[in-house]
Write a protein that holds these residues in place. Structure first.
Motif, short mmCIF file in Angstrom:
data_model
loop_
_atom_site.label_atom_id
_atom_site.label_comp_id
_atom_site.label_asym_id
_atom_site.label_seq_id
_atom_site.Cartn_x
_atom_site.Cartn_y
_atom_site.Cartn_z
N TYR A 38 10.19 52.37 13.09
CA TYR A 38 10.64 51.82 13.22
C TYR A 38 11.78 50.63 12.33
O TYR A 38 11.93 49.74 12.77
CB TYR A 38 9.22 50.69 13.29
N SER A 76 11.37 52.35 17.11
CA SER A 76 12.43 51.36 16.19
C SER A 76 13.21 50.50 17.73
O SER A 76 14.21 49.49 16.59
CB SER A 76 13.97 52.12 16.92
N LEU A 77 12.51 49.75 18.18
CA LEU A 77 13.08 48.93 19.42
C LEU A 77 12.53 47.49 18.11
O LEU A 77 13.29 46.61 18.78
CB LEU A 77 12.21 48.39 20.79
N ARG A 80 15.60 46.52 16.00
CA ARG A 80 16.90 46.35 16.90
C ARG A 80 16.22 44.46 17.51
O ARG A 80 16.68 44.03 18.00
CB ARG A 80 16.85 47.07 18.41
N LEU A 81 14.98 44.48 17.86
CA LEU A 81 14.65 43.04 18.58
C LEU A 81 14.62 42.17 17.23
O LEU A 81 14.69 40.84 17.51
CB LEU A 81 13.49 43.05 18.76
#
Length: 241
Positions: A38, A76-77, A80-81
């Motif tokens: 992540y 990995s989102l 980014r979040l």
């Protein structure tokens, strides 16, 4: 052995998840593992996972037979979040809401949802995670109430009968070391010391008595203190007639 035959273990490569994996291997006929990329700052934990899995297989012929496929999922989102000390190179600090900035909002919720989706496809009915609210950093998604509510939600949403197991929920880090010893003896304790990774900063460096890590971040402090208490308990027991 339990009435359920299979379990999917959330396995990061750290102390807690390795202990949980050993716990599952002692209870279920078929065990698979699931890891997540992540964008974590301590991505070294993903590097140590294959070696850990192989060494766990070598601990016991029964474990060798029961430990099945390993799965890795790209989440990995999450990095980014979120903007946290676990996904960015920033100093670890407390926030105005009373939580440390190592808290990644939604992480464990998403982990369990993805695990349930994979378990559904794989025909598995037990999900095992290392969440703990006895000796932790105050993360709300590590609490027993959260896991119980999530179990209900997943079962309703997937028309299933998943059971979420959290064997570390009510024990501290010293007791986690004790559990590892009860499950796999000194060999498992040494494996956890030498080959797992828990440090938030991703530092390997020298091998301390309690394992690798910076020795300063919250994860290292908890792990080191727990190991010292565990060793002290062993010393006391040895001196008792």
């Amino acid at each position: 052995m339990t009435s359920s035959s299979s379990a999917l273990v959330l396995f990061s490569g750290g102390q807690d998840s390795t202990t949980c994996l050993a716990w599952a291997l002692s209870r279920y006929e078929r065990v698979e593992t699931l890891g997540f990329d992540y964008g974590q700052r301590h991505a070294i934990e993903l590097t140590v996972r294959p070696t850990l899995l192989q060494k766990l297989r070598e601990c016991s012929p029964a474990w060798q037979a029961r430990l099945g496929e390993d799965h890795m999922v790209d989440l990995s989102l999450l990095s980014r979040l979120s903007d946290t000390a676990l996904t960015s190179d920033v100093e670890i600090a407390m926030q105005a809401n009373g939580l440390p900035n190592t808290f990644v909002p939604g992480r464990n919720l998403m982990f369990m949802m993805v695990a349930a989706t994979l378990a559904y496809r794989r025909g598995m009915d037990v999900l095992v995670g290392g969440m703990c609210e006895t000796d932790y950093s105050g993360y709300p998604d590590c609490r027993d109430d959260t896991m119980k509510a999530l179990q209900v939600t997943l079962n309703l949403g997937m028309a299933s009968r998943f059971k979420l197991e959290t064997p570390l929920m009510w024990i501290d880090k010293a007791q986690t070391w004790e559990l590892a010893h009860a499950l796999g003896g000194q060999a498992l304790v040494d494996l956890i010391r030498e080959h797992t990774h828990t440090c938030y900063l991703g530092e390997r460096g020298a091998l301390h008595p309690w394992g690798h890590g910076c020795g300063r971040c919250p994860a290292c402090v908890l792990r080191a203190r727990g190991y010292e208490e565990y060793v002290a308990t062993l010393d006391t027991a040895a001196k008792t007639p």
